[in-house]
Motif scaffolding. Structure first.
Motif, PDB file in Angstrom:
ATOM      1  N   GLU A 195     -21.685   5.989  -6.694  1.00 40.29           N
ATOM      2  CA  GLU A 195     -20.738   6.631  -5.836  1.00 40.29           C
ATOM      3  C   GLU A 195     -20.854   6.235  -4.525  1.00 40.29           C
ATOM      4  OE1 GLU A 195     -20.123  11.087  -4.607  1.00 40.29           O
ATOM      5  OE2 GLU A 195     -21.922  10.631  -5.784  1.00 40.29           O
ATOM      6  N   LYS A 196     -19.929   6.054  -3.864  1.00 35.00           N
ATOM      7  CA  LYS A 196     -19.534   5.625  -2.513  1.00 35.00           C
ATOM      8  C   LYS A 196     -18.730   6.530  -1.731  1.00 35.00           C
ATOM      9  CE  LYS A 196     -19.587   0.610  -3.782  1.00 35.00           C
ATOM     10  NZ  LYS A 196     -18.741  -0.527  -3.595  1.00 35.00           N
ATOM     11  N   GLU A 197     -19.031   6.678  -0.283  1.00 33.13           N
ATOM     12  CA  GLU A 197     -17.918   7.048   0.288  1.00 33.13           C
ATOM     13  C   GLU A 197     -16.514   6.675   0.164  1.00 33.13           C
ATOM     14  OE1 GLU A 197     -17.045   7.506   5.111  1.00 33.13           O
ATOM     15  OE2 GLU A 197     -18.834   6.326   4.746  1.00 33.13           O
ATOM     16  N   ALA A 198     -15.410   7.249   0.153  1.00 34.96           N
ATOM     17  CA  ALA A 198     -14.293   6.738  -0.169  1.00 34.96           C
ATOM     18  C   ALA A 198     -13.196   6.558   0.961  1.00 34.96           C
ATOM     19  CB  ALA A 198     -13.431   7.852  -1.347  1.00 34.96           C
ATOM     20  N   VAL A 199     -13.044   5.530   1.100  1.00 33.91           N
ATOM     21  CA  VAL A 199     -12.352   4.988   2.483  1.00 33.91           C
ATOM     22  C   VAL A 199     -10.836   4.886   2.138  1.00 33.91           C
ATOM     23  CG1 VAL A 199     -12.077   3.489   4.288  1.00 33.91           C
ATOM     24  CG2 VAL A 199     -14.297   3.726   3.323  1.00 33.91           C
ATOM     25  N   ASN A 200      -9.964   5.915   2.647  1.00 37.13           N
ATOM     26  CA  ASN A 200      -8.750   5.866   2.128  1.00 37.13           C
ATOM     27  C   ASN A 200      -7.678   5.114   2.912  1.00 37.13           C
ATOM     28  OD1 ASN A 200      -9.655   7.949   0.337  1.00 37.13           O
ATOM     29  ND2 ASN A 200      -9.817   9.353   1.970  1.00 37.13           N
ATOM     30  N   SER A 201      -8.237   5.099   4.109  1.00 36.67           N
ATOM     31  CA  SER A 201      -7.216   3.990   5.065  1.00 36.67           C
ATOM     32  C   SER A 201      -7.797   3.672   6.222  1.00 36.67           C
ATOM     33  CB  SER A 201      -5.966   5.142   5.867  1.00 36.67           C
ATOM     34  OG  SER A 201      -6.720   6.245   6.641  1.00 36.67           O
ATOM     35  N   LEU A 202      -7.271   2.307   6.615  1.00 43.38           N
ATOM     36  CA  LEU A 202      -7.948   1.566   7.518  1.00 43.38           C
ATOM     37  C   LEU A 202      -6.810   0.934   8.607  1.00 43.38           C
ATOM     38  CD1 LEU A 202     -10.793   0.366   8.853  1.00 43.38           C
ATOM     39  CD2 LEU A 202     -10.406  -1.499   7.233  1.00 43.38           C
ATOM     40  N   GLN A 203      -7.072   0.911   9.633  1.00 44.97           N
ATOM     41  CA  GLN A 203      -6.019   0.334  10.769  1.00 44.97           C
ATOM     42  C   GLN A 203      -6.776  -0.356  11.657  1.00 44.97           C
ATOM     43  OE1 GLN A 203      -2.385  -0.650  10.320  1.00 44.97           O
ATOM     44  NE2 GLN A 203      -3.010  -2.005  11.725  1.00 44.97           N
ATOM     45  N   PHE A 204      -6.574  -1.460  12.182  1.00 43.92           N
ATOM     46  CA  PHE A 204      -7.215  -2.096  13.365  1.00 43.92           C
ATOM     47  C   PHE A 204      -5.749  -2.270  14.256  1.00 43.92           C
ATOM     48  CE2 PHE A 204     -10.131  -4.850  10.833  1.00 43.92           C
ATOM     49  CZ  PHE A 204     -10.939  -3.474  10.525  1.00 43.92           C
ATOM     50  N   TYR A 205      -6.095  -2.016  15.842  1.00 40.70           N
ATOM     51  CA  TYR A 205      -5.283  -2.202  16.886  1.00 40.70           C
ATOM     52  C   TYR A 205      -5.946  -3.194  17.890  1.00 40.70           C
ATOM     53  CZ  TYR A 205      -2.836   1.599  15.072  1.00 40.70           C
ATOM     54  OH  TYR A 205      -2.133   2.716  14.087  1.00 40.70           O
ATOM     55  N   SER A 206      -5.201  -4.053  18.202  1.00 44.76           N
ATOM     56  CA  SER A 206      -5.869  -5.050  19.243  1.00 44.76           C
ATOM     57  C   SER A 206      -4.978  -4.973  20.709  1.00 44.76           C
ATOM     58  CB  SER A 206      -6.012  -6.488  18.764  1.00 44.76           C
ATOM     59  OG  SER A 206      -6.153  -7.412  19.844  1.00 44.76           O
ATOM     60  N   ASP A 207      -5.352  -4.661  21.575  1.00 43.40           N
ATOM     61  CA  ASP A 207      -4.402  -4.178  22.891  1.00 43.40           C
ATOM     62  C   ASP A 207      -3.216  -3.512  22.376  1.00 43.40           C
ATOM     63  OD1 ASP A 207      -5.837  -5.881  24.746  1.00 43.40           O
ATOM     64  OD2 ASP A 207      -5.136  -7.741  23.797  1.00 43.40           O
ATOM     65  N   ASP A 208      -3.646  -2.397  21.714  1.00 44.91           N
ATOM     66  CA  ASP A 208      -2.659  -1.445  21.238  1.00 44.91           C
ATOM     67  C   ASP A 208      -1.456  -1.964  20.321  1.00 44.91           C
ATOM     68  OD1 ASP A 208      -3.674   0.640  22.761  1.00 44.91           O
ATOM     69  OD2 ASP A 208      -2.685   0.134  24.375  1.00 44.91           O
ATOM     70  N   GLN A 209      -1.667  -3.063  19.625  1.00 46.06           N
ATOM     71  CA  GLN A 209      -0.905  -3.502  18.597  1.00 46.06           C
ATOM     72  C   GLN A 209      -1.538  -3.738  17.298  1.00 46.06           C
ATOM     73  OE1 GLN A 209       2.450  -4.148  19.463  1.00 46.06           O
ATOM     74  NE2 GLN A 209       1.862  -3.233  21.444  1.00 46.06           N
ATOM     75  N   PRO A 210      -0.770  -3.086  16.300  1.00 47.78           N
ATOM     76  CA  PRO A 210      -1.495  -3.231  14.941  1.00 47.78           C
ATOM     77  C   PRO A 210      -1.658  -4.586  14.609  1.00 47.78           C
ATOM     78  CG  PRO A 210       0.669  -1.858  14.979  1.00 47.78           C
ATOM     79  CD  PRO A 210       0.487  -2.593  16.238  1.00 47.78           C
ATOM     80  N   VAL A 211      -2.878  -4.754  13.853  1.00 45.84           N
ATOM     81  CA  VAL A 211      -3.291  -6.069  13.518  1.00 45.84           C
ATOM     82  C   VAL A 211      -2.753  -6.474  11.929  1.00 45.84           C
ATOM     83  CG1 VAL A 211      -5.405  -7.353  12.825  1.00 45.84           C
ATOM     84  CG2 VAL A 211      -5.308  -6.031  15.022  1.00 45.84           C
ATOM     85  N   THR A 212      -2.124  -7.114  11.447  1.00 45.79           N
ATOM     86  CA  THR A 212      -1.694  -7.270  10.414  1.00 45.79           C
ATOM     87  C   THR A 212      -2.083  -8.441   9.630  1.00 45.79           C
ATOM     88  OG1 THR A 212       0.398  -8.524  11.385  1.00 45.79           O
ATOM     89  CG2 THR A 212       0.536  -6.319  11.106  1.00 45.79           C
ATOM     90  N   GLN A 213      -3.132  -9.281  10.183  1.00 49.18           N
ATOM     91  CA  GLN A 213      -3.571 -10.363   9.789  1.00 49.18           C
ATOM     92  C   GLN A 213      -4.436 -10.223   8.541  1.00 49.18           C
ATOM     93  OE1 GLN A 213      -6.008 -12.436  12.372  1.00 49.18           O
ATOM     94  NE2 GLN A 213      -6.747 -14.299  10.867  1.00 49.18           N
ATOM     95  N   VAL A 214      -4.394 -10.745   7.404  1.00 49.83           N
ATOM     96  CA  VAL A 214      -4.841 -10.330   6.111  1.00 49.83           C
ATOM     97  C   VAL A 214      -5.820 -11.625   5.719  1.00 49.83           C
ATOM     98  CG1 VAL A 214      -4.820  -9.903   3.603  1.00 49.83           C
ATOM     99  CG2 VAL A 214      -3.173  -8.895   5.387  1.00 49.83           C
ATOM    100  N   ALA A 215      -7.103 -11.418   5.629  1.00 45.95           N
ATOM    101  CA  ALA A 215      -8.021 -12.689   5.284  1.00 45.95           C
ATOM    102  C   ALA A 215      -9.468 -11.886   5.074  1.00 45.95           C
ATOM    103  CB  ALA A 215      -7.943 -13.533   6.643  1.00 45.95           C
ATOM    104  N   GLU A 216     -10.204 -12.688   4.284  1.00 45.71           N
ATOM    105  CA  GLU A 216     -11.658 -12.122   4.163  1.00 45.71           C
ATOM    106  C   GLU A 216     -12.385 -11.860   5.267  1.00 45.71           C
ATOM    107  OE1 GLU A 216     -14.543 -11.474   1.027  1.00 45.71           O
ATOM    108  OE2 GLU A 216     -12.743 -11.767   1.080  1.00 45.71           O
ATOM    109  N   SER A 217     -12.262 -12.697   6.465  1.00 46.50           N
ATOM    110  CA  SER A 217     -12.944 -12.706   7.483  1.00 46.50           C
ATOM    111  C   SER A 217     -12.078 -13.073   8.782  1.00 46.50           C
ATOM    112  CB  SER A 217     -14.096 -13.651   7.590  1.00 46.50           C
ATOM    113  OG  SER A 217     -14.920 -13.469   8.556  1.00 46.50           O
ATOM    114  N   ILE A 218     -12.041 -12.186   9.881  1.00 46.46           N
ATOM    115  CA  ILE A 218     -11.124 -12.420  10.879  1.00 46.46           C
ATOM    116  C   ILE A 218     -12.044 -12.094  12.176  1.00 46.46           C
ATOM    117  CG2 ILE A 218      -8.832 -11.612   9.549  1.00 46.46           C
ATOM    118  CD1 ILE A 218      -9.265  -9.109  11.082  1.00 46.46           C
ATOM    119  N   LYS A 219     -11.553 -12.945  13.335  1.00 52.41           N
ATOM    120  CA  LYS A 219     -11.712 -12.648  14.500  1.00 52.41           C
ATOM    121  C   LYS A 219     -10.907 -12.298  15.585  1.00 52.41           C
ATOM    122  CE  LYS A 219     -15.483 -16.152  14.114  1.00 52.41           C
ATOM    123  NZ  LYS A 219     -16.469 -17.461  14.826  1.00 52.41           N
TER     124      LYS A 219
END
Length: 321
Positions: free
Chosen positions: A107-131
């Protein structure tokens, strides 16, 4: 098991003293949204002089903090929110519970939603690892459940500060040994510390060079500072908000060679009532100083943090006492 993962397991267990084991039995497994397969498993975020990481293995919570290319908080530990549920165990962040009758299932904490913002702009990049290298700001917005406790978590980095804001909403009552809304694993290179409130420094001390893990509960302070004389760098963590109807204590876990861990602590041996809603916020800043003047530099930094303005979700609870 790798050396890094072995250290992580040791540090996770040491952080939470009320139970001896990281794994416990549970009877309410949580399912994970399929959307998580598209979320980055490791994100490295740099904003000015601050660098941090967000890791999927820790349920998309912080993982280490650097300031001016110097490690201030180790990756080899857990951050985020963790509950110690009476007669159950630790649940949240990187703390999982075995599911009875289902070997290998947790059993884990259930994470339902996640969103990143860089300089107030949504991050849409999809990859295993990002910088991400933001010019002025980074923000992570995350919603999750730890059983029937709904969490809305925001991580913000801007103006040379890192803020973590966590809104609790209890859909049903929960019998707790304690709750940690947030925690920070400062490196063992830190040798000196201070505690203080709005009036100034309350307590000063020196961390252990060696020996067994030591635990201190501090009930009446609002901020904690630590300093590494070898690097000449330190940090100040200020609990800027907590609900008037919930305590906001500090737990300091001094584990020589592992970390100097600071955890916000609330609902100690209490039932969190159904309908409870409240927001906790900690703001962390960093500084460079000499060993002779670090206390005064830290005190000035604490006063700056007290005036920091990071938005919080709407809530019913009043201002912190």
């Amino acid at each position: 098991m790798s050396k890094r993962n072995s250290r992580l397991l040791v540090s996770l267990c040491a952080a939470l003293p009320l139970l001896a084991m990281c794994s416990a039995r549970s009877d309410a497994p949580a399912t994970q949204p399929a959307a998580q397969s598209n979320w980055p498993q490791k994100t490295v975020v740099t904003v000015g002089e601050i660098r941090t990481r967000i890791e999927g293995s820790k349920m998309w919570t912080l993982s280490g903090i650097d300031y001016q290319d110097t490690m201030m908080a180790t990756e080899d530990s857990a951050y985020g929110t963790v509950l110690t549920i009476r007669n159950v165990g630790h649940l949240g962040t990187a703390h999982f519970l075995d599911v009875p009758g289902k070997p290998g299932e947790v059993e884990k904490e259930a994470v339902n939603s996640l969103q990143f913002y860089s300089d107030d702009q949504p991050v849409t990049q999809v990859a295993e690892s990002i910088k991400l290298h933001a010019r002025t700001s980074f923000r992570m917005e995350r919603s999750s459940h730890i059983r029937t406790l709904e969490l809305r978590t925001t991580i913000s980095v801007r103006d040379g500060l890192l803020a973590e804001t966590v809104r609790f909403h209890a859909e049903h009552e929960m019998d707790l040994q304690k709750a940690h809304p947030m925690m920070y694993a400062w490196t063992p290179g830190a040798t000196k510390y201070l505690y203080g409130n709005e009036q100034g420094i309350q307590q000063r001390g020196t961390f252990q060079k060696e020996g067994k893990t030591d635990f201190q509960t501090i009930r009446d302070s609002r901020w904690m500072a630590c300093f590494n004389p070898n690097s000449g760098k330190g940090s100040v963590c200020y609990l800027t908000k907590h609900p008037a109807d919930a305590d906001g204590w500090f737990l300091l876990v001094d584990a020589p060679g592992v970390y100097r861990k600071l955890a916000v602590m609330t609902f100690v041996d209490k039932v969190m009532p159904e309908g409870f809603t409240g927001t906790f916020q900690a703001v962390t800043g960093f500084f460079s100083a000499s060993e002779q003047d670090w206390e005064q530099v830290a005190l000035r930094r604490a006063r700056d943090l007290a005036a920091a303005n990071f938005p919080v979700p709407d809530e019913k609870s009043s201002a912190p006492r």
